[in-house]
Design a protein around this motif. Structure first.
Motif, PDB file in Angstrom:
ATOM      1  N   PRO A 286       2.636  -2.806  27.293  1.00  0.00           N
ATOM      2  CA  PRO A 286       1.856  -2.867  28.541  1.00  0.00           C
ATOM      3  C   PRO A 286       2.455  -3.803  29.587  1.00  0.00           C
ATOM      4  O   PRO A 286       2.012  -3.812  30.722  1.00  0.00           O
ATOM      5  N   ASP A 287       3.477  -4.592  29.211  1.00  0.00           N
ATOM      6  CA  ASP A 287       4.113  -5.463  30.195  1.00  0.00           C
ATOM      7  C   ASP A 287       5.370  -4.845  30.785  1.00  0.00           C
ATOM      8  O   ASP A 287       6.061  -5.476  31.577  1.00  0.00           O
TER       9      ASP A 287
ATOM     10  N   PRO B  86       7.474  -3.433  33.242  1.00  0.00           N
ATOM     11  CA  PRO B  86       7.242  -3.297  34.684  1.00  0.00           C
ATOM     12  C   PRO B  86       7.608  -1.925  35.223  1.00  0.00           C
ATOM     13  O   PRO B  86       7.182  -1.558  36.307  1.00  0.00           O
TER      14      PRO B  86
ATOM     15  N   THR C  31       4.183   0.254  34.078  1.00  0.00           N
ATOM     16  CA  THR C  31       2.808  -0.147  34.397  1.00  0.00           C
ATOM     17  C   THR C  31       2.763  -0.877  35.732  1.00  0.00           C
ATOM     18  O   THR C  31       3.730  -1.490  36.155  1.00  0.00           O
ATOM     19  N   ALA C  32       1.615  -0.773  36.366  1.00  0.00           N
ATOM     20  CA  ALA C  32       1.399  -1.525  37.606  1.00  0.00           C
ATOM     21  C   ALA C  32       0.050  -2.207  37.487  1.00  0.00           C
ATOM     22  O   ALA C  32      -0.894  -1.649  36.928  1.00  0.00           O
ATOM     23  N   HIS C  33      -0.023  -3.429  37.959  1.00  0.00           N
ATOM     24  CA  HIS C  33      -1.296  -4.148  37.991  1.00  0.00           C
ATOM     25  C   HIS C  33      -1.725  -4.258  39.445  1.00  0.00           C
ATOM     26  O   HIS C  33      -1.003  -4.842  40.239  1.00  0.00           O
ATOM     27  N   LEU C  34      -2.873  -3.705  39.765  1.00  0.00           N
ATOM     28  CA  LEU C  34      -3.340  -3.798  41.142  1.00  0.00           C
ATOM     29  C   LEU C  34      -4.621  -4.598  41.201  1.00  0.00           C
ATOM     30  O   LEU C  34      -5.401  -4.605  40.244  1.00  0.00           O
TER      31      LEU C  34
ATOM     32  N   ASP D 115      -5.068  -1.162  51.566  1.00  0.00           N
ATOM     33  CA  ASP D 115      -4.034  -0.165  51.791  1.00  0.00           C
ATOM     34  C   ASP D 115      -4.490   1.133  51.124  1.00  0.00           C
ATOM     35  O   ASP D 115      -4.379   1.300  49.914  1.00  0.00           O
ATOM     36  N   THR D 116      -5.014   2.050  51.935  1.00  0.00           N
ATOM     37  CA  THR D 116      -5.672   3.230  51.369  1.00  0.00           C
ATOM     38  C   THR D 116      -4.724   4.103  50.543  1.00  0.00           C
ATOM     39  O   THR D 116      -5.149   4.749  49.603  1.00  0.00           O
ATOM     40  N   ALA D 117      -3.443   4.131  50.911  1.00  0.00           N
ATOM     41  CA  ALA D 117      -2.516   5.018  50.208  1.00  0.00           C
ATOM     42  C   ALA D 117      -1.985   4.412  48.910  1.00  0.00           C
ATOM     43  O   ALA D 117      -1.391   5.108  48.090  1.00  0.00           O
ATOM     44  N   ARG D 118      -2.191   3.125  48.714  1.00  0.00           N
ATOM     45  CA  ARG D 118      -1.538   2.424  47.610  1.00  0.00           C
ATOM     46  C   ARG D 118      -1.891   3.014  46.241  1.00  0.00           C
ATOM     47  O   ARG D 118      -1.015   3.280  45.416  1.00  0.00           O
TER      48      ARG D 118
ATOM     49  N   TYR E 172      -3.206   5.986  45.425  1.00  0.00           N
ATOM     50  CA  TYR E 172      -2.732   7.358  45.245  1.00  0.00           C
ATOM     51  C   TYR E 172      -1.225   7.347  44.956  1.00  0.00           C
ATOM     52  O   TYR E 172      -0.749   8.042  44.050  1.00  0.00           O
ATOM     53  N   ASP E 173      -0.493   6.551  45.729  1.00  0.00           N
ATOM     54  CA  ASP E 173       0.967   6.509  45.549  1.00  0.00           C
ATOM     55  C   ASP E 173       1.350   5.972  44.173  1.00  0.00           C
ATOM     56  O   ASP E 173       2.308   6.433  43.560  1.00  0.00           O
ATOM     57  N   GLU E 174       0.600   4.989  43.693  1.00  0.00           N
ATOM     58  CA  GLU E 174       0.897   4.460  42.354  1.00  0.00           C
ATOM     59  C   GLU E 174       0.654   5.541  41.306  1.00  0.00           C
ATOM     60  O   GLU E 174       1.409   5.667  40.355  1.00  0.00           O
TER      61      GLU E 174
ATOM     62  N   ARG F 283       2.833   6.767  33.036  1.00  0.00           N
ATOM     63  CA  ARG F 283       2.569   5.503  33.732  1.00  0.00           C
ATOM     64  C   ARG F 283       1.120   5.059  33.569  1.00  0.00           C
ATOM     65  O   ARG F 283       0.205   5.874  33.472  1.00  0.00           O
TER      66      ARG F 283
END
Lengths: 335, 371
Positions: free
Chosen positions: A47-48, A50, A53-56, A64-67, A69-71, A82
């Protein structure tokens, strides 16, 4: 879709891959964290990693409305499925709703970790009502279920426990799943080589004195008692308690204050708001907790929480005088 | 302490050091700049406990001494003084600084100099020199890809290390945020051989970059596993390093991409930027549809509408549709200085390698999006 406890057990072993969003929430922060970790491991081996995985944070998603969806639409740089983890807040609900309405054609999973969300929470309602989402509620177990969990954890360590010892343990252990697990790991380490846990082992290992002192400190801080806070802090430093543990305990306490204070803002009095908290406030502390609720407004609690989070990030940096920083903040909160 | 400095020189030095000082400080002394006056030289120092900057300038020192004063306030005062003004800084004791210039007088509270933290010197054994231009290249080509995710602290900087490329020892800077990766290399300078791989934190990268903007000489770099120091033009910046392991980035650089596309850099960037206007609300994805000699850039949004733009390209592979995050792609295109940029692709789900056709020293990896 809302999972029942039985469905949850099944889902945690074999999640339905058609679900794109999983919301794990509840008052037992330790159990939330444990289940999030289990689910994360089912998607990515590390899980680490990079590249997978992404941590938001909810703030980043709301800004950021698109962030989001893009992720979810991004392919993994190293190959494989992912995982996008989101520390939840209601502010991200809009972005999640828009994602669920028209998800990107990938198999990425959005795993949301939240605190205790009430029935009216927009985020919870959204995930309960959407076919592509599931919600997993994490409440502290009680009675027989709690005893069974304790026995299971010990069994996994190769240990049996007799009934008296099990009941004693269920009484004494913290209700937070992570804290409970950590105490049981300590007990198992102590009992290595034995087959069975006895009451004597429990008395020797499970000490709640340190926890009680930590609770006392946090109560002194939130009650504005600077002198007592100073004395208790000095004692905790002597016991090598880490500033991070203290700041985390303070964060948990202020989060509970925030929950109860929100109830007060909706018209309940302090005593009623305390009664609504789950897990309940220990009876000895009920009056003190209610007094703190009268002392702290929601805005001040929010400001205190934000400073506590900043302080935790600061003390984790190398070379920072962590005890001084922690003490300074807590004493300032007493003012 | 008594000294006189020309406003421009004072402003420049204060501008450099105050930028290290955080706006919000839990520890009061960290909001202050340490001013030390001795024999016609004045030094200014500031720290946030992670980075320490020290700058020396010439000045008329009437009486040597040292004190600490609030960095941001002092900077703002000097900034507002008229150009060409002479600034007198005097202190009868270490509690108060008097700043006088023409008819303006300010008295500022000071904190004891003994409270000012000093970063332990440490043993920075590895030493080498880079030209300011080379260091600028290493930073500029990579820093846009540094991660800002706090949980991935080990990606919040530039990974500087040495490696072998076709038997040539190279100094390499790498940054990634998990979506794109930037790698730039140059022949390793003497002294860099066998250096430990270090991760220079984002704030240090940005501070150093700001300070070397006008530098033309050499930058001395000294480092250990825990710290790095840059010395040039009277400025010394010492910084702690990120204590973490940079991921094995080589595994995400594809080696078998066989579809090569070349396009005019500026025309492509401008077209991508235009087309992305449509997609920015919901997603920043733009689609590249490649056919021999030809590319169509497109974006589609249910709410905003759609956009397409055609470009001539050098491409003779099979038909290929691939989507990229426009912002990430534009960030990379901005690093390409020559007229041509090349994309090495495999398919719509594999990472692309982007390079300047005239400069093989920098390599960028970008992950496609599903569109």
């Amino acid at each position: 879709m809302k999972l029942t406890p039985a469905q949850t057990t099944q889902f945690l072993q074999k999640p339905d891959s058609a679900k794109r969003v999983i919301l794990v929430y509840g008052p037992d922060a330790g159990l939330v964290s444990e289940r999030v970790k289990m689910l994360a491991l089912l998607v990515v081996p590390d899980p680490d990693d990079p590249f997978r995985t992404a941590h938001l944070t909810a703030a980043a998603v709301a800004d950021d409305t698109a962030r989001l969806y893009d992720e979810m639409a991004a392919q993994s740089l190293g190959g494989g499925r992912r995982l996008i983890r989101l520390s939840a807040a209601e502010s991200a609900t809009g972005a999640i709703a828009s994602l669920l309405k028209d998800p990107p054609p990938t198999d990425s999973l959005l795993l949301i970790e939240a605190g205790d969300l009430d029935k009216k929470s927009k985020l919870r309602l959204l995930c309960e009502n959407e076919a592509l989402a599931v919600t997993i509620a994490c409440y502290a177990e009680e009675g027989a279920a709690r005893q069974r969990t304790i026995a299971d954890i010990l069994q996994a360590e190769g240990l049996r426990i007799d009934r008296d010892a099990l009941m004693a343990l269920a009484d004494i252990l913290p209700s937070d799943r992570m804290a409970m697990r950590s105490e049981l790991e300590k007990l198992a380490l102590y009992a290595r080589g034995q087959k069975e846990i006895s009451l004597r082992d429990i008395e020797a290992v499970i000490q709640d004195a340190g926890a009680a002192e930590l609770d006392d400190l946090i109560y002194a801080v939130a009650s504005g008692d600077a002198a007592r806070s100073g004395t208790l802090m000095a004692r905790l430093w002597e016991e090598q308690t880490s500033p991070v543990a203290i700041l985390r305990a303070a964060q948990r306490h202020f989060m509970r204050l925030a929950q109860a204070r929100a109830q007060m803002d909706e018209g309940l009095n302090a005593a009623e708001a305390v009664k609504r908290l789950s897990p309940p406030v220990f009876w000895k502390f009920e009056n003190a907790f209610a007094a703190q609720l009268r002392r702290w407004s929601s805005a001040r609690i929010e400001a205190a929480l934000s400073r506590l989070y900043e302080a935790e990030a600061a003390v984790k940096r190398t070379g920072i005088p962590d005890q001084t920083l922690c003490a300074q903040l807590l004493l300032r909160l007493t003012g | 302490m008594k000294l006189t400095l020309e406003r421009a020189a004072l402003l420049k030095s204060l501008g450099h050091v105050q930028s290290v000082v955080e706006r919000r400080n839990t520890i009061p002394i960290l909001a202050n700049v340490l001013i030390r006056a001795q024999q016609n030289a004045v030094s200014f120092a500031a720290t946030d406990m992670e980075i320490e900057i020290n700058e020396s300038v010439d000045g008329q020192v009437g009486k040597p001494g040292a004190l600490t004063a609030p960095a941001h306030t002092l900077y703002e005062i000097v900034r507002k003084l008229p150009e060409g003004a002479q600034v007198d800084l005097t202190a009868a004791n270490s509690n108060q600084l008097t700043l006088s210039s023409g008819r303006s007088h300010f008295k500022l509270g000071c904190l004891p100099i003994d409270d000012f933290p000093k970063m332990p010197e440490g043993d920075l054994k590895q030493k080498f020199t880079l030209s300011a231009a080379d260091l600028r290249t290493l930073i500029d080509r990579t820093r846009f890809a540094m991660s800002t995710e706090e949980t991935r602290y080990y990606l919040n900087g530039i990974y500087l290390h040495t490696a072998k490329n076709k038997n040539v020892e190279v100094l390499r800077a790498v940054a990634t945020d998990g979506h794109r990766l930037a790698r730039v290399e140059m022949p390793a300078p003497r002294g860099a051989k066998d250096m430990p791989g270090i991760i220079i934190p984002r704030k240090t990268v940005n501070e150093v970059r700001k300070l070397i903007d006008e530098a033309s000489g050499d930058i001395e770099i000294a480092l250990s596993e825990a710290k790095v120091r840059f010395t040039f033009d009277g400025v010394v910046i010492t910084s702690k390093l990120i204590d973490g392991t940079f991921p094995d980035y080589e595994r995400v650089i594809p080696t078998g991409n066989d579809k090569l596309m070349q396009v005019d850099t500026r025309a492509f960037a401008a077209a991508a930027d235009r087309v992305a206007t449509i997609s920015s609300e919901k997603s920043r994805a733009v689609k590249l549809s490649l056919t021999p000699g030809h590319m169509v850039l497109s974006a589609h949004s249910p709410e905003a509408g759609s956009a397409t733009e055609e470009l001539e390209v050098k491409y003779d592979g099979a038909l290929l549709d691939v989507g990229f995050n426009a912002r990430y792609m534009l960030d990379i295109l901005q690093q390409i200085e020559s007229e041509g940029v090349s994309f090495s692709l495999a398919d719509a789900t594999a990472p692309a390698i982007i390079q300047d056709v005239a400069d093989a020293s920098a390599l960028y990896v970008l992950m496609p999006m599903r569109v």
